[in-house]
Each structure stands twice: as C-alpha cells, then as structure tokens.
Design an enzyme around this catalytic site. Structure first.
Site, PDB file in Angstrom:
ATOM      1  NE  ARG A   1      -3.534  -0.089   2.929  1.00  9.11           N
ATOM      2  CZ  ARG A   1      -4.403   0.392   3.026  1.00  9.11           C
ATOM      3  NH1 ARG A   1      -5.486  -0.273   2.446  1.00  9.11           N
ATOM      4  NH2 ARG A   1      -4.781   1.443   3.868  1.00  9.11           N
TER       5      ARG A   1
ATOM      6  NE  ARG B   1      -2.697  15.182  -8.513  1.00  6.59           N
ATOM      7  CZ  ARG B   1      -3.414  14.842  -9.319  1.00  6.59           C
ATOM      8  NH1 ARG B   1      -2.979  14.666 -10.437  1.00  6.59           N
ATOM      9  NH2 ARG B   1      -4.730  14.635  -8.872  1.00  6.59           N
TER      10      ARG B   1
ATOM     11  CG  HIS C   1      -0.140  15.432 -13.434  1.00 16.80           C
ATOM     12  ND1 HIS C   1      -1.214  15.041 -12.676  1.00 16.80           N
ATOM     13  CD2 HIS C   1      -0.080  14.868 -14.569  1.00 16.80           C
ATOM     14  CE1 HIS C   1      -1.588  13.839 -13.439  1.00 16.80           C
ATOM     15  NE2 HIS C   1      -1.036  13.936 -14.469  1.00 16.80           N
TER      16      HIS C   1
ATOM     17  CB  SER D   1       9.173  -1.582   8.230  1.00 17.01           C
ATOM     18  OG  SER D   1       9.427  -2.164   6.935  1.00 17.01           O
TER      19      SER D   1
ATOM     20  CB  SER E   1      -4.665   1.613   7.777  1.00 21.89           C
ATOM     21  OG  SER E   1      -4.845   0.520   7.155  1.00 21.89           O
TER      22      SER E   1
ATOM     23  CD  GLU F   1      -0.458   1.122   4.286  1.00 25.16           C
ATOM     24  OE1 GLU F   1       0.062   0.020   4.548  1.00 25.16           O
ATOM     25  OE2 GLU F   1      -1.885   1.097   4.550  1.00 25.16           O
TER      26      GLU F   1
ATOM     27  CG  ASP G   1      -2.263  14.737  -2.733  1.00 28.55           C
ATOM     28  OD1 ASP G   1      -1.644  14.389  -3.743  1.00 28.55           O
ATOM     29  OD2 ASP G   1      -3.148  14.208  -2.515  1.00 28.55           O
TER      30      ASP G   1
END
Length: 186
Positions: free
Chosen positions: A46, A57, A60, A88, A150, A153, A161
């Site tokens: 993930r 991006r 871009h 990790s 999670s 990630e 972003d």
C-alpha cells in the site's frame, strides 16, 4: 459504530498525527526534488500505491520521473533522486534497491515511520511520519484503531499531496499549467 463514525475517527487520527511531522524534514525532501535531474520512485504494498500517485503528480509538474521496475525506466546517474516509501524501512527489496542507488551516487529520499531503520541509515533525506505497524521494533509510534500500517499509508498520501502544493509554489505551477501534462490516452 457506523461507517461515517469510523471515517470521523480516521480523520481525527490523521489530524492528530500531522502534528508529529517535522517541517524541516519535508523541506529537505522538497529541496532534493527541485534539484533532481530525474526522480525514481519505489514502494511496496500500500505504501507503493501512495508512491505511484506521487509519481503521477510529479510528472504533472513537469518533473522527469520513473517508477522503479517499469520497463521504460531509464538508467540512473549521479544527480538523480530515488524516493522510497516504506513504513518499516526494512523491506528487503527496497533496501537492496537503495544500496544499488547509493553505489550509483543517486540521492535517496525516504518516507518512513522509522528513521533508525536500515533504509533510514542509507537515505540522504528522511521524512518520518507517524503510524502503527506490527513490523516496527522500538520506533516511536502513535495509537490507531486502524489495522496494520493504514494510518501511515494515509498520511503518506496526504504528505505527498502537500509536497506537491509546495512544489507548485516553488516552480510557479498551477492546475492550469499542469493539466496539459495530464494523460490523454487513457
């Protein structure tokens, strides 16, 4: 508990975790991105999915980028940058990749939960993001109701972003200047 209540808990976790991230470390990685001749990106699982979105991006923005392992990825050179996303910091394939990059005089940037990991010791620029993982041994951790990595990630994707927004300012890019680089053969 409802799905929307779970979402509220996740968003609160991420908001709280953001306070543990060092701005100077993020700026050091941004500096390396600006300087890089070519940027290679890698991650597994993930974390790798988040890295792929970051690569998109960066492209871009007009940066020369490749995903490690892609058949069209070029040969590395001094002045290039390898960005690795690894919670990790111990994923064996990524450690081997970093060692090869280091031998080729490629600068290494790392997004991880553990600055003291093997990858952390190999990297030139390290951004530590909070998260929880059963793979971590002794690294500073936060708590999470979410499974495995999670939280890491998710905050990785958001940090990528946020880095893009910083790069847009530094490179005088806007959505309008970036959009013509968006894929049209989809």
């Amino acid at each position: 508990m409802s799905v929307t209540e779970n979402l509220a808990i996740i968003l609160a976790e991420l908001s709280s975790n953001q306070r543990h991230i060092e701005e100077d470390d993020l700026q050091a990685l941004v500096d390396e991105i600006v300087r890089a001749r070519h940027i290679f990106l890698a991650g597994a699982g993930r974390s790798g999915v988040a890295v792929r979105g970051f690569a998109n991006r960066l492209m871009h923005l007009g940066k020369s980028v490749s995903l490690v392992g892609d058949i069209a990825s070029p040969h590395s050179h001094p002045g290039d940058l390898l960005i690795i996303g690894s919670g990790s910091g111990e994923t064996e394939s990524l450690v081997a990749l970093a060692r090869k990059a280091q031998r080729n005089s490629v600068t290494i940037g790392l997004i991880t939960m553990d600055a003291n990991s093997t990858l952390g010791q190999l990297a030139d620029a390290v951004v530590v993001l909070p998260g929880v993982s059963p793979k971590l041994q002794g690294a500073a951790q936060v708590t999470s109701v979410q499974p495995m990595g999670s939280a890491f990630e998710q905050i990785s994707f958001l940090c990528y972003d946020a880095i893009i927004l910083e790069l847009m300012q530094r490179l005088a890019e806007t959505t309008d200047t970036m959009f013509p680089r968006h894929a049209d053969l989809e």
